[in-house]
Scaffold this active site. Structure first.
Site, PDB file in Angstrom:
ATOM      1  N   LYS A  18       0.812  -1.211   0.000  1.00  0.00           N
ATOM      2  CA  LYS A  18       0.000   0.000   0.000  1.00  0.00           C
ATOM      3  C   LYS A  18       0.852   1.271   0.000  1.00  0.00           C
ATOM      4  CE  LYS A  18      -0.876   0.045   5.049  1.00  0.00           C
ATOM      5  NZ  LYS A  18       0.454  -0.450   5.350  1.00  0.00           N
ATOM      6  N   ARG A  51      -7.820   1.074  10.262  1.00  0.00           N
ATOM      7  CA  ARG A  51      -7.462  -0.343  10.221  1.00  0.00           C
ATOM      8  C   ARG A  51      -8.620  -1.220  10.677  1.00  0.00           C
ATOM      9  NH1 ARG A  51      -1.929  -1.380   9.821  1.00  0.00           N
ATOM     10  NH2 ARG A  51      -0.556   0.398  10.205  1.00  0.00           N
ATOM     11  N   ARG A  89      11.605  -6.352   3.278  1.00  0.00           N
ATOM     12  CA  ARG A  89      11.659  -4.890   3.216  1.00  0.00           C
ATOM     13  C   ARG A  89      12.903  -4.377   3.926  1.00  0.00           C
ATOM     14  NH1 ARG A  89       5.617  -2.897   4.787  1.00  0.00           N
ATOM     15  NH2 ARG A  89       6.176  -4.013   6.708  1.00  0.00           N
TER      16      ARG A  89
END
Length: 269
Positions: free
Chosen positions: A57, A132, A166
């Site tokens: 995202k 969320r 990541r």
């Protein structure tokens, strides 16, 4: 006119290959022209993008913001900036974050409201990482309305590998991904610096770090929390008829297809 995007969301099975999602929510409210190749409107865009950790995202949102000419606001960035300041609140947030838990709603809402009051948000914004869960969506609705939701799906095994790969630049925090995922239709090459050894953003010698919240045990815990707390939020927007389904197969290479599908949904070609 509201703009909100969403990528495909499959049923919330807890089997080893359940799907993770991202939501993109857009609402347009002010009176100024915002335009790009795909959209043109005289009203400002108020967008949001959400999803499970590692679904991509932030990568999509960082491109959509400039595409629409609006600031990209990540609640994750707001949180990390507070942690970096080493304030009492920052230390409290770091302990929560390192444990793989979500930061308290009131803390996020307070930081977010302060950010949205800044002048660069008058023409709109692209919000990443909030809401969320359902209670947060209800709180956000008191600030702005959302009209279209993008639901982004990705297999859990791929998501875990991608999230754990990541990395961030030690100097400026710019993100990269060292995973090279090749699984049939799913083709996600690594996201590396354009010039080897040099950060694309700060242009300093690159030292990559893995954040504590990108370690596998934390990633899996956050995914469980995501499914437990976020599925009702997805259903909430689904029941409103605001979902646009989109399945990610090539990571950021899917970006043009995402724009085309948003355009088709809104009839703005």
């Amino acid at each position: 006119m509201g703009l909100l995007a969403s990528l495909f969301f499959s049923s919330p099975s807890l089997s080893s290959h359940f799907t993770s999602t991202s939501i993109m929510l857009v609402n347009i409210r002010i009176t100024r022209t915002t335009s790009c190749r795909y959209f043109s409107t005289k009203r400002p865009l108020r967008l949001g993008i959400m999803g499970a950790p590692g679904v991509g995202k932030g990568t999509f949102a960082s491109r959509l913001g400039p595409q629409f000419g609006i600031p990209f606001i990540s609640t994750g960035d707001l949180v990390r900036a507070e942690i970096k300041s080493k304030s009492p609140l920052g230390l409290q947030i770091k302990a929560i974050n390192d444990a793989g838990k979500f930061v308290d709603d009131n803390i996020i809402l307070s930081m977010l409201q302060d950010r949205l009051k800044q002048a660069d948000c008058e023409a709109g914004f692209l919000l990443d990482g909030f809401p969320r869960r359902l209670t947060q969506a209800q709180a956000l609705s008191k600030i702005t309305d959302l009209s279209l939701v993008i639901n982004i799906s990705l297999r859990e095994d791929v998501l875990v590998e991608k999230a754990c790969a990541r990395r961030v630049c030690k100097s400026c925090g710019h993100g990269y991904n060292i995973a090279n995922i090749q699984l049939g239709e799913i083709q996600m090459p690594p996201l590396l610096p354009k010039k080897e050894g040099i950060c694309d953003k700060c242009e300093k010698p690159l030292e990559l770090l893995q954040r504590d919240d990108d370690k596998e045990s934390v990633v899996r815990n956050r995914l469980k929390l995501y499914w437990d707390e976020t599925y009702p939020l997805i259903k909430y927007y689904q029941d409103q008829g605001t979902l646009l389904e989109f399945e990610v197969k090539k990571g950021i290479a899917d970006y043009p297809s995402l724009l085309e599908q948003i355009s088709g949904r809104l009839g703005k070609k």
